[in-house]
Design an enzyme around this catalytic site. Structure first.
Site, PDB file in Angstrom:
ATOM      1  N   CYS A 279       0.875  -1.154   0.167  1.00  0.00           N
ATOM      2  CA  CYS A 279       0.086   0.053  -0.025  1.00  0.00           C
ATOM      3  C   CYS A 279       1.011   1.255   0.072  1.00  0.00           C
ATOM      4  O   CYS A 279       0.663   2.252  -0.662  1.00  0.00           O
ATOM      5  CB  CYS A 279      -0.841  -0.231   1.185  1.00  0.00           C
ATOM      6  N   HIS A 306      -1.988   2.032   7.131  1.00  0.00           N
ATOM      7  CA  HIS A 306      -2.426   1.869   5.765  1.00  0.00           C
ATOM      8  C   HIS A 306      -2.099   3.306   5.266  1.00  0.00           C
ATOM      9  O   HIS A 306      -2.069   4.426   5.840  1.00  0.00           O
ATOM     10  CB  HIS A 306      -3.900   1.674   5.478  1.00  0.00           C
ATOM     11  N   ASP A 323      -8.611   4.788  -3.094  1.00  0.00           N
ATOM     12  CA  ASP A 323      -7.730   3.734  -2.729  1.00  0.00           C
ATOM     13  C   ASP A 323      -7.186   2.785  -4.015  1.00  0.00           C
ATOM     14  O   ASP A 323      -7.935   2.109  -4.208  1.00  0.00           O
ATOM     15  CB  ASP A 323      -8.335   2.884  -1.674  1.00  0.00           C
TER      16      ASP A 323
END
Length: 564
Positions: A279, A306, A323
């Site tokens: 990520c 995250h 995202d």
């Protein structure tokens, strides 16, 4: 010698600040090199006055210790563990020493003395002073500072060009136009506020996940292609450190006994080449791609491990959660409701500011608040304000179009939270802070119940200040005439004082033209908010109060120019 990210950041400090910090960093490193068996030299007490005054506030200094191999142990110490690489420590040490020697020999021009970014900034007069960051806050402050400095890389014109070269820009734009047409035809009412840039964002998300970037848990063995497991971390090389890879994972093949290196690169330019990661790499590279396409984007960090991106939608007039790992857009409850994350701190970083956006990603605010114990809320607020205040101040200078027309005309609408540069092809700039020269204890307040918006003092402050600067000297021009419209409203004993500064002369005003300023090369329009009564005194002096549906400007500056 290529500088590592931390050392590069350290060198951006004024020379006097750099040399003081370098001296202490080299002392720490040299003690370990000379006395490798002495445990006392491997540990730094965070509360030590020398450390907290000479290193903690200096940009890049603590990051250099982390690059050397120091780790935070508990809330009181940084420790250089026995497993850390002395070779890596020497590499960072030599890099700092080389830069120090260069400056001391006069090889680099001395920068003017200026204070480094400090955390937190002093509380405004009348407000409760925020405490200095105790040892428990140090790691959090470094995270804030590092992320804020990191996003500045996205503004490099050269880097944005490289990103655009890597993207099928025309295909994405064409697909976005098709998608917009389909959405409007399918449900005109529901999709009335969806714009072309929103559809471009959706196409970019799809392409990034499906065609461009790949996820890496464990790389296949580079010799036999078989599965690997995570082995003990490897020391980064100088080239890997150059691209921000402070961690190198060891993907170990038990069949071949071969280690495959997986550097966790943190520089978006390198990620345009590698196109893989988890990520951190995904959000890092995707945010760059957004900026390269002209989208207003910011990098979002979540303390529960995250990261993702937010993109501002001009047509919808709000920030959209994006995202890239999930190809997800506008699903802010994905983490708390979908993944079951126990959120605490969610912060957004852009070239203009740091914003605490935690509450946008939660529908369980009391639970989140109960978990926000890592730092004091007052400390966090003042630290964020300090970082924002340290961001480069905006100055209006004439564009080529404005030079030709001899006119600089700027409007700001508080309801739309948008500047319009009327004299430059009606260029629009979002966010009230975007074009501000200085600001102190002020924020933009939206009253959802009354459907009103305005700029006011921060709660608890006795005085708020804000200013805008116009500089014509770089264009070889000066003022011919000036007209200003600046709306404000007060309640009870609240006060707003507007002033116009040109050189040493300051003139208070309400609404008027200023023929006497003809010939000035720069102007500063400033407002001071004060007064009021009781616990809501901060609301009793307001700038630019408007209904949320308004479209007319609440602040307007018209400057006719002439040759200097």
């Amino acid at each position: 010698m290529a500088l590592s990210p931390a050392v590069s950041t350290l060198t951006e400090n004024p020379t006097e600040v750099f040399l003081d910090a370098a001296k202490l960093l080299l002392t720490y490193a040299d003690n370990i090199i000379r006395f490798p068996r002495e445990e006392k030299y491997r540990s730094i007490r965070i509360g030590n006055p020398t450390f907290s005054t000479k290193l903690l506030p200096v940009r890049g200094a603590v990051e250099c210790l982390f690059e050397m191999g120091f780790e935070e142990v508990g809330e009181t110490h940084l420790v250089f563990p026995q497993s850390a690489s002395v070779d890596q420590l020497k590499l960072i040490r030599e890099s700092i020493a080389a830069e120090r020697d260069l400056r001391m020999s006069g090889g680099r021009p001395v920068q003017p003395a200026a204070p480094p970014v400090e955390a937190p900034t002093p509380a405004p007069e009348g407000a409760a002073a925020a405490p200095s960051p105790p040892s428990a806050h140090m790691s959090f402050f470094v995270t804030l500072q590092s992320n804020f400095q990191h996003v500045m890389q996205y503004e490099s014109a050269e880097l944005q060009l490289k990103a655009r070269t890597a993207m099928p820009h025309q295909q994405l734009s064409s697909a976005a136009q098709t998608k917009l047409t389909e959405l409007k035809e399918a449900d005109p009412g529901e999709n009335a506020k969806v714009g072309l840039e929103d559809c471009l964002l959706l196409e970019l998300l799809r392409w990034f996940k499906q065609d461009f970037f790949s996820w890496v848990d464990r790389l296949p063995c580079s010799r036999c292609g078989g599965p690997t497991t995570h082995g003990q971390a490897l020391s980064p090389t100088a080239e890997e450190l150059r691209w921000g890879a402070q961690r190198v994972e060891n993907h170990y093949c038990q069949s071949c006994q071969l280690s495959t290196r997986f550097p966790r690169y943190n520089h978006p330019e390198k990620l345009l080449e590698t196109r893989r990661g988890r990520c951190g790499e995904w959000a890092n590279c995707f945010t760059l791609c957004c900026r390269a396409l002209g989208l207003e984007a910011r990098y979002v960090w979540d303390s529960t491990d995250h990261v993702w991106t937010e993109v501002y939608s001009e047509s919808q007039r709000r920030w959209l959660h994006c995202d890239s790992c999930e190809n997800a857009c506008d699903k802010p409850l994905l983490y708390e409701v979908g993944w079951g994350k126990k959120l605490a701190y969610v912060l957004a970083f852009s070239k203009d500011q740091v914003v605490d956006v935690t509450w946008r990603y939660s529908c369980k605010h009391p639970e989140v608040l109960s978990r926000r114990t890592r730092v004091q809320e007052a400390w966090l607020l003042h630290t964020i304000n300090g970082l924002n205040a340290a961001a480069e101040a905006f100055v209006f200078t004439p564009t080529e179009e404005e030079k030709k027309s001899r006119l600089l005309h700027v409007r700001y609408c508080a309801a739309q939270d948008q500047y319009c540069r009327v004299s430059s092809s009606s260029e629009t700039l979002l966010n009230w802070e975007r074009c501000v020269w200085t600001r102190e204890s002020v924020f933009r307040k939206e009253e959802k119940d009354w459907k009103m918006v305005y700029i006011a003092r921060t709660e608890g402050s006795s005085v708020g200040r804000i200013s805008w600067k116009f500089d014509f000297a770089p264009a070889g021009l000066k003022v011919d005439s000036v007209s200003i419209m600046a709306s404000s409203q007060t309640f009870h004993s609240g006060r707003v004082c507007w002033s116009l500064r040109s050189g040493p002369v300051t003139t208070e005003f309400s609404l008027q033209s200023f023929p006497s300023l003809s010939g000035s090369s720069e102007l500063i329009v400033a407002a001071e908010l004060s007064g009021g009564e009781g616990s809501c005194s901060w609301q009793h002096s307001q700038l630019f109060r408007q209904a949320l549906k308004e479209q007319e400007p609440s602040f307007e500056v018209i400057i006719h120019l002439q040759d200097a």
